[in-house]
Design an enzyme around this catalytic site. Structure first.
Site, PDB file in Angstrom:
ATOM      1  N   LEU A 133       0.823  -1.203   0.000  1.00  0.00           N
ATOM      2  CA  LEU A 133       0.000   0.000   0.000  1.00  0.00           C
ATOM      3  C   LEU A 133       0.861   1.259   0.000  1.00  0.00           C
ATOM      4  O   LEU A 133       1.908   1.298   0.649  1.00  0.00           O
ATOM      5  CB  LEU A 133      -0.895   0.017   1.242  1.00  0.00           C
ATOM      6  CG  LEU A 133      -1.876  -1.145   1.401  1.00  0.00           C
ATOM      7  CD1 LEU A 133      -2.541  -1.074   2.772  1.00  0.00           C
ATOM      8  CD2 LEU A 133      -2.912  -1.134   0.295  1.00  0.00           C
ATOM      9  N   ASP A 149       4.014  -2.648  12.587  1.00  0.00           N
ATOM     10  CA  ASP A 149       2.599  -2.282  12.608  1.00  0.00           C
ATOM     11  C   ASP A 149       1.714  -3.325  13.269  1.00  0.00           C
ATOM     12  O   ASP A 149       0.554  -3.036  13.583  1.00  0.00           O
ATOM     13  CB  ASP A 149       2.106  -2.027  11.183  1.00  0.00           C
ATOM     14  CG  ASP A 149       2.696  -0.769  10.586  1.00  0.00           C
ATOM     15  OD1 ASP A 149       2.889   0.203  11.335  1.00  0.00           O
ATOM     16  OD2 ASP A 149       2.974  -0.760   9.368  1.00  0.00           O
ATOM     17  N   ARG A 205      -4.292  -5.690   5.866  1.00  0.00           N
ATOM     18  CA  ARG A 205      -3.113  -5.984   6.671  1.00  0.00           C
ATOM     19  C   ARG A 205      -3.433  -6.787   7.927  1.00  0.00           C
ATOM     20  O   ARG A 205      -2.505  -7.247   8.618  1.00  0.00           O
ATOM     21  CB  ARG A 205      -2.402  -4.685   7.050  1.00  0.00           C
ATOM     22  CG  ARG A 205      -1.870  -3.904   5.851  1.00  0.00           C
ATOM     23  CD  ARG A 205      -0.777  -2.950   6.243  1.00  0.00           C
ATOM     24  NE  ARG A 205       0.344  -3.658   6.840  1.00  0.00           N
ATOM     25  CZ  ARG A 205       1.380  -3.066   7.422  1.00  0.00           C
ATOM     26  NH1 ARG A 205       1.434  -1.742   7.482  1.00  0.00           N
ATOM     27  NH2 ARG A 205       2.364  -3.778   7.956  1.00  0.00           N
ATOM     28  N   ARG A 211      -4.887   5.220  10.076  1.00  0.00           N
ATOM     29  CA  ARG A 211      -4.846   3.800  10.443  1.00  0.00           C
ATOM     30  C   ARG A 211      -5.259   3.533  11.893  1.00  0.00           C
ATOM     31  O   ARG A 211      -5.494   2.390  12.260  1.00  0.00           O
ATOM     32  CB  ARG A 211      -3.437   3.248  10.208  1.00  0.00           C
ATOM     33  CG  ARG A 211      -2.973   3.285   8.751  1.00  0.00           C
ATOM     34  CD  ARG A 211      -3.578   2.161   7.934  1.00  0.00           C
ATOM     35  NE  ARG A 211      -3.145   2.205   6.543  1.00  0.00           N
ATOM     36  CZ  ARG A 211      -2.026   1.648   6.088  1.00  0.00           C
ATOM     37  NH1 ARG A 211      -1.220   1.020   6.923  1.00  0.00           N
ATOM     38  NH2 ARG A 211      -1.724   1.723   4.810  1.00  0.00           N
ATOM     39  N   HIS A 240       1.926   7.295   9.276  1.00  0.00           N
ATOM     40  CA  HIS A 240       1.978   6.918  10.687  1.00  0.00           C
ATOM     41  C   HIS A 240       2.693   8.006  11.491  1.00  0.00           C
ATOM     42  O   HIS A 240       3.490   8.763  10.927  1.00  0.00           O
ATOM     43  CB  HIS A 240       2.763   5.610  10.870  1.00  0.00           C
ATOM     44  CG  HIS A 240       2.073   4.388  10.372  1.00  0.00           C
ATOM     45  ND1 HIS A 240       2.669   3.508   9.487  1.00  0.00           N
ATOM     46  CD2 HIS A 240       0.842   3.883  10.629  1.00  0.00           C
ATOM     47  CE1 HIS A 240       1.838   2.516   9.232  1.00  0.00           C
ATOM     48  NE2 HIS A 240       0.723   2.724   9.914  1.00  0.00           N
ATOM     49  N   CYS A 259      10.017   0.649  10.907  1.00  0.00           N
ATOM     50  CA  CYS A 259       8.948  -0.259  10.458  1.00  0.00           C
ATOM     51  C   CYS A 259       9.390  -1.716  10.409  1.00  0.00           C
ATOM     52  O   CYS A 259       8.557  -2.627  10.477  1.00  0.00           O
ATOM     53  CB  CYS A 259       8.481   0.121   9.059  1.00  0.00           C
ATOM     54  SG  CYS A 259       7.901   1.800   8.831  1.00  0.00           S
TER      55      CYS A 259
END
Length: 258
Positions: A19, A68, A87, A133, A163, A248
């Site tokens: 994404l 995440d 996800r 998110r 984020h 990440c």
């Protein structure tokens, strides 16, 4: 003694389908990405971190961004529930891995959504990005999980990045760093220092004065070196095409019970 384990996950062969939300899509070289991921994992190991590789999720293009899937506070794992529905299957193997390591496992339940990349811990303070998110119910569930353990949860509005940790991270002394054009409200942080490059906003604390950071931020690395830190540079260019950064790609597990 604090534990020094780092949870990582091998890139999916479908990585290029990952994404993107705030940048234009560019072609991703999956072979180059795998080589960059291996170099990233090696940098963690060279600086004293034992890497724990959770089971790959080949059908989940974004699964390499393991941060995440979970938020850790002490030895408690809060399994995330992404605002991106595609996800959500990524969490299954992560939950199993953390349970085997002895973590106390909790979950974010619908309608709450929370991505681990929206959470920045500075001491006992947990900043949580409220944006695309992560929703208000997810923030409330984060509070319920961690405030009884002594955490202080501070919501942060997001409008310019995917984020919270796409915009800010923190140095070992607790100073929050960020590329100011992408930070909605720098004044929310007691100590904020702007950096000259967007990728310079992201550091992983390796211990002592060592900062793992992207090779794409040389001016910021020079700034940190001038401040007495020791930047450890890694090339993550293929992941940056998917809004990924050094934070990440791992979850540091520093408070596991032996």
């Amino acid at each position: 003694m604090p534990s020094r384990k780092a949870l990582i996950r091998r890139p999916s062969p479908r990585l290029a389908e990952g994404l993107v939300t705030h940048i234009e899509r560019r072609p991703v070289d999956s072979a180059a990405a795998l080589a960059q991921w291996e170099a990233y994992a090696d940098a963690l190991r060279r600086h004293g971190w034992e890497t724990v590789e959770t089971e790959a999720a080949d059908d989940c293009p974004d699964s390499v961004f393991v941060e995440d899937t979970v938020v850790m506070f002490r030895n408690v794992a809060l399994i995330a529930r992404s605002g991106a529905e595609s996800r959500r299957p990524e969490t299954v193997a992560v939950e199993e891995t953390l349970a085997r390591l002895g973590c106390s496992v909790n979950w974010v339940w619908g309608p709450g959504t929370l991505d681990g990349g929206d959470v920045l811990k500075v001491g006992e303070t947990i900043y949580v990005g409220r944006g695309g998110r992560t929703n208000a119910d997810g923030v409330q569930q984060l509070r319920a999980a961690f405030e009884p353990l002594g955490a202080r949860v501070v919501p942060v509005p997001l409008s310019k990045v995917l984020h919270l940790k796409s915009a800010v991270t923190a140095l070992p002394d607790g100073t929050v760093i960020g590329y100011e054009p992408l930070v909605d409200q720098p004044a929310l942080f007691p100590r904020f220092m702007p950096v000259p490059e967007e990728p310079g906003s992201h550091v992983v604390l390796l211990g002592g004065d060592k900062l793992l950071m992207a090779a794409s931020a040389p001016k910021t690395a020079e700034l940190f070196a001038d401040l007495g830190y020791d930047p450890v540079l890694v090339d993550i260019g293929e992941f940056e095409k998917l809004e990924g950064c050094v934070t990440c790609l791992s979850v540091r597990l520093r408070d596991l019970h032996s």
